[in-house]
Design a protein around this motif. Structure first.
Motif, PDB file in Angstrom:
ATOM      1  N   LYS A 181       0.468  -1.115   0.311  1.00  0.00           N
ATOM      2  CA  LYS A 181       0.146   0.322  -0.014  1.00  0.00           C
ATOM      3  C   LYS A 181       0.925   1.235   0.050  1.00  0.00           C
ATOM      4  CE  LYS A 181      -3.476  -2.623  -0.154  1.00  0.00           C
ATOM      5  NZ  LYS A 181      -4.376  -2.474  -1.132  1.00  0.00           N
ATOM      6  N   ASP A 182       2.035   1.209   0.344  1.00  0.00           N
ATOM      7  CA  ASP A 182       2.941   2.569   0.727  1.00  0.00           C
ATOM      8  C   ASP A 182       3.631   2.005   0.111  1.00  0.00           C
ATOM      9  OD1 ASP A 182       3.501   4.872   1.959  1.00  0.00           O
ATOM     10  OD2 ASP A 182       4.995   3.731   3.131  1.00  0.00           O
ATOM     11  N   TYR A 183       3.283   2.640  -1.311  1.00  0.00           N
ATOM     12  CA  TYR A 183       4.464   2.538  -2.827  1.00  0.00           C
ATOM     13  C   TYR A 183       4.753   3.762  -3.954  1.00  0.00           C
ATOM     14  CZ  TYR A 183       0.661   0.889  -5.854  1.00  0.00           C
ATOM     15  OH  TYR A 183      -0.290   0.208  -6.213  1.00  0.00           O
ATOM     16  N   GLU A 184       5.304   4.362  -4.706  1.00  0.00           N
ATOM     17  CA  GLU A 184       4.799   4.753  -5.751  1.00  0.00           C
ATOM     18  C   GLU A 184       5.279   4.703  -7.092  1.00  0.00           C
ATOM     19  OE1 GLU A 184       7.207   9.262  -7.495  1.00  0.00           O
ATOM     20  OE2 GLU A 184       8.365   7.704  -6.162  1.00  0.00           O
ATOM     21  N   ALA A 185       4.156   4.526  -7.581  1.00  0.00           N
ATOM     22  CA  ALA A 185       4.354   3.620  -8.917  1.00  0.00           C
ATOM     23  C   ALA A 185       5.084   4.796 -10.062  1.00  0.00           C
ATOM     24  CB  ALA A 185       3.125   3.230  -9.618  1.00  0.00           C
ATOM     25  N   LEU A 186       5.935   4.360 -10.738  1.00  0.00           N
ATOM     26  CA  LEU A 186       6.056   5.400 -11.657  1.00  0.00           C
ATOM     27  C   LEU A 186       6.572   5.104 -13.303  1.00  0.00           C
ATOM     28  CD1 LEU A 186       8.187   8.179 -12.530  1.00  0.00           C
ATOM     29  CD2 LEU A 186      10.482   7.034 -11.731  1.00  0.00           C
ATOM     30  N   ILE A 187       6.809   5.726 -14.190  1.00  0.00           N
ATOM     31  CA  ILE A 187       6.074   5.442 -15.766  1.00  0.00           C
ATOM     32  C   ILE A 187       7.650   5.664 -15.840  1.00  0.00           C
ATOM     33  CG2 ILE A 187       5.169   4.578 -18.100  1.00  0.00           C
ATOM     34  CD1 ILE A 187       2.705   4.212 -16.839  1.00  0.00           C
ATOM     35  N   LEU A 188       8.461   5.304 -16.836  1.00  0.00           N
ATOM     36  CA  LEU A 188       9.555   5.435 -17.167  1.00  0.00           C
ATOM     37  C   LEU A 188       9.831   5.359 -18.729  1.00  0.00           C
ATOM     38  CD1 LEU A 188      11.580   7.372 -15.958  1.00  0.00           C
ATOM     39  CD2 LEU A 188      12.558   4.883 -15.421  1.00  0.00           C
ATOM     40  N   ASP A 189       9.425   6.622 -19.171  1.00  0.00           N
ATOM     41  CA  ASP A 189       8.929   6.111 -20.402  1.00  0.00           C
ATOM     42  C   ASP A 189      10.099   6.397 -21.440  1.00  0.00           C
ATOM     43  OD1 ASP A 189       8.455   6.426 -23.415  1.00  0.00           O
ATOM     44  OD2 ASP A 189       6.737   7.388 -22.476  1.00  0.00           O
ATOM     45  N   ASP A 190      10.930   5.919 -22.476  1.00  0.00           N
ATOM     46  CA  ASP A 190      12.294   6.329 -22.732  1.00  0.00           C
ATOM     47  C   ASP A 190      12.090   6.713 -23.908  1.00  0.00           C
ATOM     48  OD1 ASP A 190      15.842   7.034 -23.222  1.00  0.00           O
ATOM     49  OD2 ASP A 190      16.050   5.260 -23.024  1.00  0.00           O
ATOM     50  N   GLY A 191      11.496   7.640 -24.535  1.00  0.00           N
ATOM     51  CA  GLY A 191      11.686   8.131 -25.833  1.00  0.00           C
ATOM     52  C   GLY A 191      10.499   7.113 -26.796  1.00  0.00           C
ATOM     53  N   SER A 192       9.432   6.702 -26.574  1.00  0.00           N
ATOM     54  CA  SER A 192       8.438   5.839 -27.266  1.00  0.00           C
ATOM     55  C   SER A 192       7.614   6.350 -27.636  1.00  0.00           C
ATOM     56  CB  SER A 192       7.400   5.287 -26.499  1.00  0.00           C
ATOM     57  OG  SER A 192       7.966   3.673 -25.246  1.00  0.00           O
ATOM     58  N   GLU A 193       7.023   6.057 -29.053  1.00  0.00           N
ATOM     59  CA  GLU A 193       6.356   6.180 -29.774  1.00  0.00           C
ATOM     60  C   GLU A 193       4.824   6.905 -29.567  1.00  0.00           C
ATOM     61  OE1 GLU A 193       6.117   4.683 -33.359  1.00  0.00           O
ATOM     62  OE2 GLU A 193       8.380   3.808 -33.968  1.00  0.00           O
ATOM     63  N   ASN A 194       4.812   6.527 -28.181  1.00  0.00           N
ATOM     64  CA  ASN A 194       3.095   6.407 -27.647  1.00  0.00           C
ATOM     65  C   ASN A 194       3.185   6.978 -27.088  1.00  0.00           C
ATOM     66  OD1 ASN A 194       2.634   4.246 -30.374  1.00  0.00           O
ATOM     67  ND2 ASN A 194       2.556   2.717 -28.377  1.00  0.00           N
ATOM     68  N   SER A 195       2.209   7.987 -25.055  1.00  0.00           N
ATOM     69  CA  SER A 195       1.999   8.176 -24.424  1.00  0.00           C
ATOM     70  C   SER A 195       1.503   7.289 -23.529  1.00  0.00           C
ATOM     71  CB  SER A 195       1.478   9.607 -24.303  1.00  0.00           C
ATOM     72  OG  SER A 195       1.242   9.821 -23.417  1.00  0.00           O
ATOM     73  N   TYR A 196       2.007   7.112 -22.328  1.00  0.00           N
ATOM     74  CA  TYR A 196       0.878   6.334 -22.008  1.00  0.00           C
ATOM     75  C   TYR A 196       0.420   6.810 -20.384  1.00  0.00           C
ATOM     76  CZ  TYR A 196       3.568   2.897 -24.064  1.00  0.00           C
ATOM     77  OH  TYR A 196       4.232   2.135 -25.447  1.00  0.00           O
ATOM     78  N   LEU A 197       0.774   8.428 -20.320  1.00  0.00           N
ATOM     79  CA  LEU A 197      -0.238   8.971 -19.267  1.00  0.00           C
ATOM     80  C   LEU A 197      -1.266   8.756 -19.120  1.00  0.00           C
ATOM     81  CD1 LEU A 197       0.419  11.781 -18.136  1.00  0.00           C
ATOM     82  CD2 LEU A 197      -0.260  13.164 -20.053  1.00  0.00           C
ATOM     83  N   ASP A 198      -2.388   8.037 -20.135  1.00  0.00           N
ATOM     84  CA  ASP A 198      -3.649   7.519 -19.623  1.00  0.00           C
ATOM     85  C   ASP A 198      -3.217   7.163 -18.622  1.00  0.00           C
ATOM     86  OD1 ASP A 198      -4.765  10.278 -21.175  1.00  0.00           O
ATOM     87  OD2 ASP A 198      -5.093   8.157 -22.604  1.00  0.00           O
ATOM     88  N   LEU A 199      -3.126   5.811 -18.860  1.00  0.00           N
ATOM     89  CA  LEU A 199      -2.477   4.333 -18.146  1.00  0.00           C
ATOM     90  C   LEU A 199      -1.878   5.241 -16.875  1.00  0.00           C
ATOM     91  CD1 LEU A 199      -1.126   1.904 -20.429  1.00  0.00           C
ATOM     92  CD2 LEU A 199      -3.233   1.684 -18.596  1.00  0.00           C
ATOM     93  N   ALA A 200      -0.911   6.215 -17.091  1.00  0.00           N
ATOM     94  CA  ALA A 200      -0.246   6.820 -15.613  1.00  0.00           C
ATOM     95  C   ALA A 200      -1.585   6.295 -14.214  1.00  0.00           C
ATOM     96  CB  ALA A 200       0.897   7.703 -15.935  1.00  0.00           C
ATOM     97  N   LYS A 201      -2.065   7.860 -15.445  1.00  0.00           N
ATOM     98  CA  LYS A 201      -3.669   8.698 -14.734  1.00  0.00           C
ATOM     99  C   LYS A 201      -4.367   8.001 -13.771  1.00  0.00           C
ATOM    100  CE  LYS A 201      -3.649  13.164 -17.309  1.00  0.00           C
ATOM    101  NZ  LYS A 201      -3.989  13.477 -17.850  1.00  0.00           N
ATOM    102  N   LYS A 202      -4.757   6.478 -14.752  1.00  0.00           N
ATOM    103  CA  LYS A 202      -5.838   5.197 -14.212  1.00  0.00           C
ATOM    104  C   LYS A 202      -5.599   4.441 -13.084  1.00  0.00           C
ATOM    105  CE  LYS A 202      -7.626   1.454 -17.152  1.00  0.00           C
ATOM    106  NZ  LYS A 202      -8.295   0.555 -17.707  1.00  0.00           N
ATOM    107  N   TYR A 203      -4.159   4.065 -13.142  1.00  0.00           N
ATOM    108  CA  TYR A 203      -3.898   3.651 -11.733  1.00  0.00           C
ATOM    109  C   TYR A 203      -2.727   4.425 -11.033  1.00  0.00           C
ATOM    110  CZ  TYR A 203      -4.679  -0.300 -14.700  1.00  0.00           C
ATOM    111  OH  TYR A 203      -5.380  -1.147 -14.943  1.00  0.00           O
ATOM    112  N   ASN A 204      -3.042   5.757 -11.164  1.00  0.00           N
ATOM    113  CA  ASN A 204      -2.527   6.635 -10.364  1.00  0.00           C
ATOM    114  C   ASN A 204      -1.102   6.827 -10.284  1.00  0.00           C
ATOM    115  OD1 ASN A 204      -2.526   9.179  -8.625  1.00  0.00           O
ATOM    116  ND2 ASN A 204      -2.903   6.979  -6.654  1.00  0.00           N
ATOM    117  N   ALA A 205      -0.458   6.230 -11.133  1.00  0.00           N
ATOM    118  CA  ALA A 205       1.139   6.540 -11.236  1.00  0.00           C
ATOM    119  C   ALA A 205       1.787   7.755 -11.823  1.00  0.00           C
ATOM    120  CB  ALA A 205       1.752   5.302 -12.233  1.00  0.00           C
ATOM    121  N   SER A 206       3.449   7.715 -11.125  1.00  0.00           N
ATOM    122  CA  SER A 206       3.645   8.987 -12.146  1.00  0.00           C
ATOM    123  C   SER A 206       4.460   8.078 -13.317  1.00  0.00           C
ATOM    124  CB  SER A 206       5.213   9.409 -10.768  1.00  0.00           C
ATOM    125  OG  SER A 206       4.272  10.199 -10.035  1.00  0.00           O
ATOM    126  N   TYR A 207       4.491   9.814 -14.051  1.00  0.00           N
ATOM    127  CA  TYR A 207       4.948   9.606 -15.633  1.00  0.00           C
ATOM    128  C   TYR A 207       5.792  10.694 -15.573  1.00  0.00           C
ATOM    129  CZ  TYR A 207       4.437   8.918 -20.749  1.00  0.00           C
ATOM    130  OH  TYR A 207       4.868   8.767 -22.145  1.00  0.00           O
TER     131      TYR A 207
END
Length: 83
Positions: A30-56
């Motif tokens: 429960k006490d964690y930070e999820a961090l999506i680290l996108d290294d120059g992908s053609e796609n954006s994962y921002l919507d997924l980050a928002k959906k799962y309350n993760a940093s992007y």
């Protein structure tokens, strides 16, 4: 915050990334930070980050090592793990 979970996502399959974040969200941890680290992908994962309350964070194709080192610098957790 005890733990930062870094998910490296360079051109990752969106379904796999979603399943990973869903599994993390449904875990007993429960006490964690999820961090999506996108290294120059053609796609954006921002919507997924928002959906799962993760940093992007999106970088400009630094390479896996440099991007992961950057994640260590910005992580908020006392401990860091990479998926």
């Amino acid at each position: 915050m005890k733990l930062t979970v870094v998910v490296y996502a360079q051109n990752a399959n969106e379904n796999s990334l979603s399943a990973t974040l869903k599994s993390l969200k449904n875990s007993t941890l429960k006490d964690y930070e999820a961090l999506i680290l996108d290294d120059g992908s053609e796609n954006s994962y921002l919507d997924l980050a928002k959906k799962y309350n993760a940093s992007y964070v999106k970088t400009d194709k630094r390479g896996a090592l440099a991007t992961r080192l950057y994640a260590i610098m910005i992580a908020k957790g006392e401990y860091i793990t990479f998926l």
